[in-house]
Design a protein around this motif. Structure first.
Motif, PDB file in Angstrom:
ATOM      1  N   LEU A  58      48.538  41.156  34.870  1.00 52.84           N
ATOM      2  CA  LEU A  58      48.082  40.304  33.786  1.00 52.84           C
ATOM      3  C   LEU A  58      46.553  40.221  33.783  1.00 52.84           C
ATOM      4  O   LEU A  58      45.925  40.314  32.727  1.00 52.84           O
ATOM      5  CB  LEU A  58      48.679  38.907  33.915  1.00 52.84           C
ATOM      6  CG  LEU A  58      48.286  37.917  32.824  1.00 52.84           C
ATOM      7  CD1 LEU A  58      48.780  38.414  31.471  1.00 52.84           C
ATOM      8  CD2 LEU A  58      48.823  36.541  33.127  1.00 52.84           C
ATOM      9  N   ARG A  59      45.951  40.112  34.929  1.00 51.26           N
ATOM     10  CA  ARG A  59      44.493  40.066  35.019  1.00 51.26           C
ATOM     11  C   ARG A  59      43.868  41.365  34.527  1.00 51.26           C
ATOM     12  O   ARG A  59      42.858  41.357  33.828  1.00 51.26           O
ATOM     13  CB  ARG A  59      44.047  39.805  36.456  1.00 51.26           C
ATOM     14  CG  ARG A  59      44.277  38.401  36.897  1.00 51.26           C
ATOM     15  CD  ARG A  59      43.841  38.217  38.314  1.00 51.26           C
ATOM     16  NE  ARG A  59      44.249  36.913  38.807  1.00 51.26           N
ATOM     17  CZ  ARG A  59      44.346  36.599  40.079  1.00 51.26           C
ATOM     18  NH1 ARG A  59      44.065  37.500  40.996  1.00 51.26           N
ATOM     19  NH2 ARG A  59      44.718  35.397  40.440  1.00 51.26           N
ATOM     20  N   LEU A  60      44.464  42.501  34.922  1.00 53.15           N
ATOM     21  CA  LEU A  60      43.939  43.790  34.471  1.00 53.15           C
ATOM     22  C   LEU A  60      44.074  43.961  32.968  1.00 53.15           C
ATOM     23  O   LEU A  60      43.179  44.502  32.310  1.00 53.15           O
ATOM     24  CB  LEU A  60      44.642  44.934  35.202  1.00 53.15           C
ATOM     25  CG  LEU A  60      44.286  45.089  36.690  1.00 53.15           C
ATOM     26  CD1 LEU A  60      45.123  46.180  37.320  1.00 53.15           C
ATOM     27  CD2 LEU A  60      42.812  45.388  36.842  1.00 53.15           C
ATOM     28  N   VAL A  61      45.187  43.491  32.400  1.00 56.01           N
ATOM     29  CA  VAL A  61      45.381  43.586  30.950  1.00 56.01           C
ATOM     30  C   VAL A  61      44.346  42.726  30.236  1.00 56.01           C
ATOM     31  O   VAL A  61      43.727  43.153  29.257  1.00 56.01           O
ATOM     32  CB  VAL A  61      46.821  43.175  30.567  1.00 56.01           C
ATOM     33  CG1 VAL A  61      46.950  42.974  29.066  1.00 56.01           C
ATOM     34  CG2 VAL A  61      47.809  44.218  31.050  1.00 56.01           C
ATOM     35  N   VAL A  62      44.140  41.514  30.732  1.00 49.61           N
ATOM     36  CA  VAL A  62      43.152  40.633  30.109  1.00 49.61           C
ATOM     37  C   VAL A  62      41.754  41.222  30.258  1.00 49.61           C
ATOM     38  O   VAL A  62      40.962  41.230  29.310  1.00 49.61           O
ATOM     39  CB  VAL A  62      43.226  39.216  30.732  1.00 49.61           C
ATOM     40  CG1 VAL A  62      42.049  38.360  30.292  1.00 49.61           C
ATOM     41  CG2 VAL A  62      44.541  38.557  30.348  1.00 49.61           C
TER      42      VAL A  62
END
Length: 185
Positions: A58-62
C-alpha cells in the motif's frame, strides 16, 4: 450493599476497580464505565506475513501515485526550463560572436582613420596613383592550358546550330567510341 452499586466500588465514583473491566465483568459493563473491553483474540490475529506485506505494498502504491502526479505536474515546467536554458545559451553565444565582430569593426574603423592606410587601400583596390607616378598592368604571357575534357564535354562541344540534332547525336556517339578525341567539324 446499596442498590446500583457493584461490589468493590467506592462511594459515588463510577471508576472501575483494577480488575473490574476484565474477566469478572459483564460484557457490556465496560462501555458504561469508560473502559473498553479487550478485542476478541480471533479479530486480532492475522497472518504474520500478510500484515507487513499489505502495508508495504500500500505504501509503494501510494508513493508511486504521488511520484506520478509530481511527474505530470513538473514535466511541462521542467521542459520549458530546459528550453529556456538552451535559448539563453544560444543567445549568449550570439552575443559573444557579435561582440567579437564589433571589436573587429572598431579596429577597422581606427585603421581607416589613418591617412597612410587610406592611401594604401586606394592604390590596391582602386588602382590610384600619385601625380607623376606611372602604373603598369602585367598580363600573364603564358598561354592557358585547356583542361582535360571528358567525352561528354567533348561531345557537347561538337554541337552546332547548322547541323540537325541527329547529326549531333551521331557525332557524339563517334567521339564516345574513340575515347574522348574531339572530332573536327
Amino acid at each position: 450493599m446499596a442498590a446500583g452499586r457493584r461490589p468493590g466500588s467506592t462511594g459515588g465514583s463510577r471508576s472501575p476497580s483494577p480488575g473490574a473491566g476484565r474477566a469478572g465483568a459483564r460484557p457490556g459493563a465496560g462501555a458504561r464505565t469508560g473502559v473498553r473491553p479487550a478485542p476478541a483474540a480471533s479479530a486480532r490475529r492475522r497472518s504474520p506475513s500478510a500484515g507487513p506485506r499489505a502495508s508495504r505494498t500500500l505504501r509503494l502504491v501510494v508513493l508511486g501515485g504521488v511520484l506520478a502526479v509530481l511527474a505530470v505536474l513538473l514535466a511541462p515546467a521542467l521542459r520549458s526550463y530546459l528550453t529556456q536554458r538552451q535559448q539563453i545559451d544560444a543567445l549568449r553565444s550570439t552575443v559573444n560572436e557579435q561582440q567579437a565582430q564589433v571589436g573587429d569593426l572598431q579596429k577597422e574603423r581606427a585603421a581607416w582613420n589613418d591617412p597612410a592606410y587610406v592611401k594604401a587601400q586606394a592604390r590596391d583596390r582602386l588602382k590610384f596613383v600619385m601625380p607623376g607616378e606611372k602604373t603598369y598592368t602585367v598580363i600573364d604571357p603564358r598561354p592557358q592550358v585547356a583542361p582535360s575534357t571528358s567525352p561528354a564535354k567533348a561531345a557537347a562541344g561538337t554541337a552546332r546550330s547548322d547541323r540537325s540534332w541527329f547529326d549531333d547525336v551521331w557525332r557524339s556517339a563517334q567521339i564516345a567510341g574513340r575515347g574522348g578525341a574531339a572530332a573536327k567539324p
